[in-house]
Design an enzyme around this catalytic site. Structure first.
Site, PDB file in Angstrom:
ATOM      1  N   SER A  81      41.933  46.014  33.447  1.00 18.83           N
ATOM      2  CA  SER A  81      40.727  45.636  33.665  1.00 18.83           C
ATOM      3  C   SER A  81      40.452  46.296  34.900  1.00 18.83           C
ATOM      4  CB  SER A  81      40.839  44.155  33.789  1.00 18.83           C
ATOM      5  OG  SER A  81      39.774  43.526  34.370  1.00 18.83           O
ATOM      6  N   TYR A 121      44.521  35.984  37.361  1.00 18.09           N
ATOM      7  CA  TYR A 121      44.103  37.058  36.518  1.00 18.09           C
ATOM      8  C   TYR A 121      44.210  38.580  37.264  1.00 18.09           C
ATOM      9  CZ  TYR A 121      41.045  39.693  33.309  1.00 18.09           C
ATOM     10  OH  TYR A 121      40.633  40.701  32.696  1.00 18.09           O
TER      11      TYR A 121
END
Length: 699
Positions: free
Chosen positions: A576, A589
């Site tokens: 990501s 995250y």
């Protein structure tokens, strides 16, 4: 073997359905019924035909047209467009051009000149075998029971005993124009015959209507099967049992250990895909006293050895001693001996104009106590090769039980295997796709990016194993892919990436299903949002377990297989932009995603000497089709930007430099780039697919 009425082929003809069909549709109906049972004929094997009255598109006159299965078709699955159509009078004219056996191959070049109605389905070399039989309907099949008779040393005598005056017999001859003339002669001179057994090859039957032809074929096959069952009753197959089968779990364990190693050692000429078969018939053969002697004789039916090579390789495994380590250590020597033996066979039998020797590695591997492994250029070919050898096992069981089994003489086998017409057929095959022979594992396979990636890889020729913790979603996804791409190229396994044993079991499944693994797309994911002071240890640990530890476990088990294979590999992490640029309220995250990138770099360092590449694709804001954007994460990100969830996609589009939405297919394209040879000189790299996000520019 006890007599078993279940061995009889059932009559599936439906008069009500047949009454509504045209002559061509009746031919297709009969063909599909016959081809639906592998005991009747193997995949792609055999031919069916009908001589049909039709209007000539030019003259309007009624002419007789031969409808016959076209080259490369399968009677069990074909449609009407699978038939070649030819003017029968023009086929008969070819007899005047025939110059004799030495020149019979040239007759194939005349077949296109006989085409009816501009049909572009190529006629096969078996066309004359149907054209000249003086009956309207003809079946040419490869039933195990009849080939068992045909492959017996005294096959002519057995044919007379079993079939009496109903079926004739012809000695072995390669399919072609001359055999077509001989079939015509025996049928005309013996009008009482319902068909012919071709030595070492198969069965021809005929009649003047579709139903009678179908029923004649079944009757002759069932007569042979019943006779064999009676003769073999209470007689131990293959001279009795030598070994006991291992448990199903143990068989799968051993096969999954052997297959990547064999695949690696035999994929240098052509990347191989594997298939495992431990059917009862296979185990009976590999555990038998006669395994070595019968395997060495090779197969008899030409269709069999074209798929399986003339003979298999028997691995020196002893299930009672479980000497797997010794078998693995001896593989190089066994493969070398097989390759040398095949090369010697080629040199003994080649003709001045023979094609160059092809891949000399085995196709079929027989493992006592375990089963059969088969390897070929793709999954369907490997599976079908195993099915063909299963047919050969059935033939050997019958022939060896009532007579002496006879494999086809090696010169005759070579003449089929390296037939110039077969070589021409191989040369006409389309160029392999870019990922042909590759096996990919995709975690998070039921999600949007996982599905888009799997579709992209399969379209390029790869086999794909989908992994996901969502069993229901995974089942739906696999079903969709089977419907779209066929069953051979897709498999699935429900797995939690955080569970070490489940990950190991998933990779074992991949090895057992496809023979190994070449591409890992680590894509399983979650997303969470919480301010740092509200981030619980449970939330922190969940992110690390799935996005960091999970990626490690899947990569480690895949790396082990790739290392065993020793034929390189590609590992792609779907990380990501948060792995490069932190976001507020997402510390757990972001940290886990950063760990993924660092793990990929570590894998790139360790994998480079083995040709194993590791790269990262960084998506951003892939909302459509993504499971992580369907629930709380979407709400949390909308809240962080003080907007409604319906505004979020447009927000991300406007935030990007290119003002574009990022879709799962965009991520799949980047993954394909890293999985393919287009990126062969890239490892340890990061590719952002985010429509432009300046803070994520790599430095």
């Amino acid at each position: 073997m006890p007599t078993n009425n279940n061995n009889q082929i059932p009559n599936l003809w439906d008069d009500t359905r047949a009454a509504s069909l045209s002559e061509a549709e009746l031919l297709l109906y009969r063909s599909n019924l016959l081809g639906s049972d592998k005991r009747v004929t193997n995949y792609g094997g055999g031919n069916t035909s009908a001589k049909i009255q039709q209007s000539d598109p030019l003259s309007g006159e009624t002419v007789t047209v031969l409808w016959v299965k076209g080259s490369g078709g399968d009677i069990g699955s074909m449609a009407l467009d699978g038939f070649a159509t030819l003017y029968l009078d023009k086929l008969n004219t070819l007899k005047t051009l025939y110059r004799g056996e030495e020149y019979e191959d040239e007759m194939v070049g005349y077949l296109p000149h006989c085409t009816f109605n501009l049909n572009n389905r190529a006629a096969s070399i078996d066309t004359p075998l149907h054209a000249y039989v003086p009956f309207t309907h003809v079946d040419h099949l490869h039933p195990d029971a009849v080939i068992a008779v045909a492959a017996s040393q005294n096959s002519r005598e057995l044919t007379e005993v079993i079939f009496g005056q109903d079926i004739g017999w012809l000695p072995w001859r390669r399919p072609g124009f001359q055999l077509g003339l001989e079939l015509e002669q025996i049928a005309r001179e013996n009008p009482h015959l319902k068909g012919v057994v071709l030595e070492a090859h198969g069965l021809f039957t005929w009649a003047n209507d579709a139903k009678s032809c179908y029923e004649t074929s079944l009757a002759m096959i069932n007569r042979a099967q019943q006779w064999l069952d009676q003769k073999l009753q209470n007689q131990p197959a293959f001279n009795g049992q030598r070994h006991e089968s291992l448990s199903a779990t143990k068989r799968q364990q051993i096969a999954s250990q052997l297959m990547p190693i064999i695949r690696g050692k035999t994929s240098h000429h052509q990347r191989q895909i594997g298939h495992f078969n431990d059917a009862p018939e296979v185990l009976e053969f590999v555990n038998s006293q006669a395994l070595i002697s019968l395997a060495e004789l090779g197969t008899s039916c030409p269709d069999h050895f074209l798929r399986t090579k003339i003979k298999p390789l028997v691995l020196e495994y002893n299930p009672e001693q479980d000497n797997l380590a010794q078998v693995i250590d001896s593989l190089d020597a066994q493969l070398q001996a097989y390759n040398q033996d095949y090369a010697a066979y080629y040199e003994r039998c080649k003709h001045p104009n023979s094609p160059a020797m092809r891949d000399s590695n085995p196709v079929i591997y027989l493992v006592p106590g375990v089963g059969m492994l088969s390897f070929a250029k793709d999954k369907a070919t490997a599976r079908i090769a195993g099915e063909f050898y299963l047919n050969a096992i059935n033939v050997m069981r019958g022939a060896a039980g009532v007579s002496d089994y006879m494999g086809l003489p090696e010169q005759q086998a070579f003449n089929i295997e390296y037939w110039l017409l077969e070589e021409a057929k191989l040369q006409r095959q389309p160029k392999p796709k870019s990922l042909a022979g590759r096996v990919a594992v995709v975690t998070g396979g039921a999600g949007g990016i996982g599905q888009a990636t799997a579709a992209r890889l399969i379209r390029e020729g790869a086999c794909v194993l989908l992994l996901d913790i969502d069993a229901e979603g995974l089942a739906r996804t696999e079903s969709h892919f089977r419907d779209t791409f066929g069953a051979d190229n897709i498999s699935s396994f429900t797995m939690d990436v955080t569970q070490e044993q489940e990950v190991a079991a998933a990779l074992q499944h991949c090895c057992l299903t496809f023979g190994g693994v070449d591409i890992l797309v680590s894509n399983a994911g979650i997303a969470s949002s919480a301010p740092l002071d509200e981030t619980t240890l449970e939330l922190w640990q969940r992110n690390q377990d799935i996005l960091s530890t999970g990626y490690f476990l899947v990569t480690r088990e895949t790396f082990k297989v790739m290392k065993q294979q020793n034929i390189a590999g590609n590992i792609i992490f779907v990380s990501s932009k948060n792995g490069l640029v932190a976001s507020a309220n997402a510390s757990a995250y972001c940290t886990a995603k950063a760990a993924e990138i660092q793990l990929a770099r570590s894998v790139a360092l360790e994998g480079a000497p083995l040709g194993i590449r590791a790269n990262v694709v960084n998506p951003d804001a892939v909302l459509r089709g993504s499971k992580i954007w369907t629930g709380k994460w979407r709400e949390e990100r909308a809240s962080a930007y003080n907007m409604s969830v319906d505004e979020l996609e447009e927000h991300y589009r406007q935030r990007s430099l290119l003002k574009l939405n990022v879709l799962p297919e965009d991520i799949a394209e980047a993954i394909y780039f890293f999985a393919s040879d287009a990126s062969a000189k890239s490892t340890g790299n990061i590719l952002n697919v985010d429509a432009g996000h300046a803070p994520s520019f790599t430095r």
